[in-house]
Write an enzyme that holds these catalytic residues in place. Structure first.
Site, PDB file in Angstrom:
ATOM      1  N   LYS A 100       0.862  -1.216   0.271  1.00  0.00           N
ATOM      2  CA  LYS A 100       0.138  -0.336  -0.658  1.00  0.00           C
ATOM      3  C   LYS A 100       1.295   1.116  -0.072  1.00  0.00           C
ATOM      4  O   LYS A 100       0.061   2.200   0.059  1.00  0.00           O
ATOM      5  CB  LYS A 100      -0.749  -0.262   1.419  1.00  0.00           C
ATOM      6  CG  LYS A 100      -1.769  -1.069   0.969  1.00  0.00           C
ATOM      7  CD  LYS A 100      -2.819  -0.575   2.037  1.00  0.00           C
ATOM      8  CE  LYS A 100      -3.914  -2.134   2.937  1.00  0.00           C
ATOM      9  NZ  LYS A 100      -4.120  -2.705   1.573  1.00  0.00           N
ATOM     10  N   LYS A 114      15.794  -6.370   4.405  1.00  0.00           N
ATOM     11  CA  LYS A 114      15.773  -5.455   4.981  1.00  0.00           C
ATOM     12  C   LYS A 114      17.252  -5.761   5.334  1.00  0.00           C
ATOM     13  O   LYS A 114      17.694  -4.407   5.606  1.00  0.00           O
ATOM     14  CB  LYS A 114      14.386  -5.415   6.243  1.00  0.00           C
ATOM     15  CG  LYS A 114      13.226  -4.736   6.234  1.00  0.00           C
ATOM     16  CD  LYS A 114      12.462  -4.682   6.826  1.00  0.00           C
ATOM     17  CE  LYS A 114      11.278  -4.069   6.131  1.00  0.00           C
ATOM     18  NZ  LYS A 114       9.958  -4.163   7.585  1.00  0.00           N
TER      19      LYS A 114
END
Ligand code: ATR
Length: 272
Positions: A16, A66
């Site tokens: 999103k 990450k």
């Protein structure tokens, strides 16, 4: 040409972030584009380099990159260093600046949006992967009275507790029987598989807030459990998502967007 940003991940189609950053850009009058960047699992660096070569100014980094983004950076913020994981990269010539805004996102959602007081309270954090390690330092900075870290695999909690020099207590789920917490945060990926950590009954103190860093349609298994256990307040990770994005936007553009209307918009979409 507008400045280019993207979220890099695999998978990334569900993200999103483009919607959130487009809303922030509209709100603050910033001329930028923000896209989704799908990187092959073995080609994070090549994909990020190609994005930089075509003028990209910054990236948000999501699973599973990450840790790789942490190693890719040339300059690390204190938050990135303590998390050893990175969700925000800013490119400036040869400099790759890296930060981790996940923890600030969680704390801002808890404190500002949900009115939760962390100082002096008892926190239980569940999980010991990248999602958990990224939020420990910012939670500790709020000075809870107790900070327990529980994980299915105990070795991971012990090593995390050591790296935070005893500021948190490594516990097993079964050892939580008979204890109570004011804030219980689920940073495991269990909800993704429709599962929940093996919490004993009775861990939610009177007035407790149950927070699941995951979000999606419907209640996560952890929040359903918390409801059945009488937790006073339930929250999913949508607020954290918007708040970490606001913090990234600030790093890139030097402006703080108003997160509230964007969170409201996302909640309405989720309910549709
Ligand atoms: P992330 O980067 O999202 O944290 P991760 O590094 O794969 O992902 O970590 C996932 C975390 O969720 C781990 O703490 C994992 O517990 P283990 O270390 O014991 O594997 C936890 N987890 C996943 N499924 C779980 C389940 N069904 N019950 C409890 N913990 C679970």
């Amino acid at each position: 040409m507008p400045d280019q940003y993207a979220v890099i991940g695999n998978p990334v189609a569900h993200s999103k972030s483009p919607l959130i950053h487009a809303a922030f850009a509209r709100q603050t009058g910033q001329d930028l584009v923000y896209e989704r960047l799908l990187a092959p699992k073995d080609a994070f660096v090549a994909t990020a380099n190609a994005f930089r070569a075509r003028g990209g100014r910054g990236l948000n980094v999501t699973l599973p990159f990450k840790g790789e983004a942490f190693r890719y950076a040339t300059v690390l913020s204190e938050r990135a260093r303590s998390a050893q994981a990175v969700n925000t990269l800013k490119f400036d010539g040869d400099v790759i600046f890296a930060d981790n805004t996940d923890g600030a996102g969680l704390v801002n959602d808890l404190v500002r949006n949900l009115g939760c007081v962390i100082a002096g309270r008892r926190i239980l954090l569940m999980g010991a992967g990248g999602a958990a390690s990224g939020v420990i330092e910012p939670l500790l900075q709020q000075q809870p009275a107790q900070f327990a870290l529980a994980n299915r695999t105990p070795e991971k909690t012990q090593s995390l507790a050591q790296s935070f020099r005893g500021a948190l207590e490594a516990v097993s789920y079964s050892a939580l029987a008979g204890r109570q917490f004011d804030l219980v945060v689920n940073a495991t990926s269990a909800s993704l598989a429709g599962e929940l950590p093996q919490l004993p009954p009775g861990v939610f103190a009177r007035g407790a807030l149950a927070y699941d860093m995951m979000y999606g349609r419907g209640e996560t298994p952890f929040l359903a459990f918390a409801r059945s256990e009488g937790a006073a307040q339930l929250a999913d990770g949508l607020g954290m998502l918007v708040e970490q994005a606001a913090e990234s936007f600030y790093i890139w553009r030097g402006l703080r967007p108003d997160s509230a209307p964007v969170l409201q918009q996302l909640r309405q979409m989720k309910d549709d």
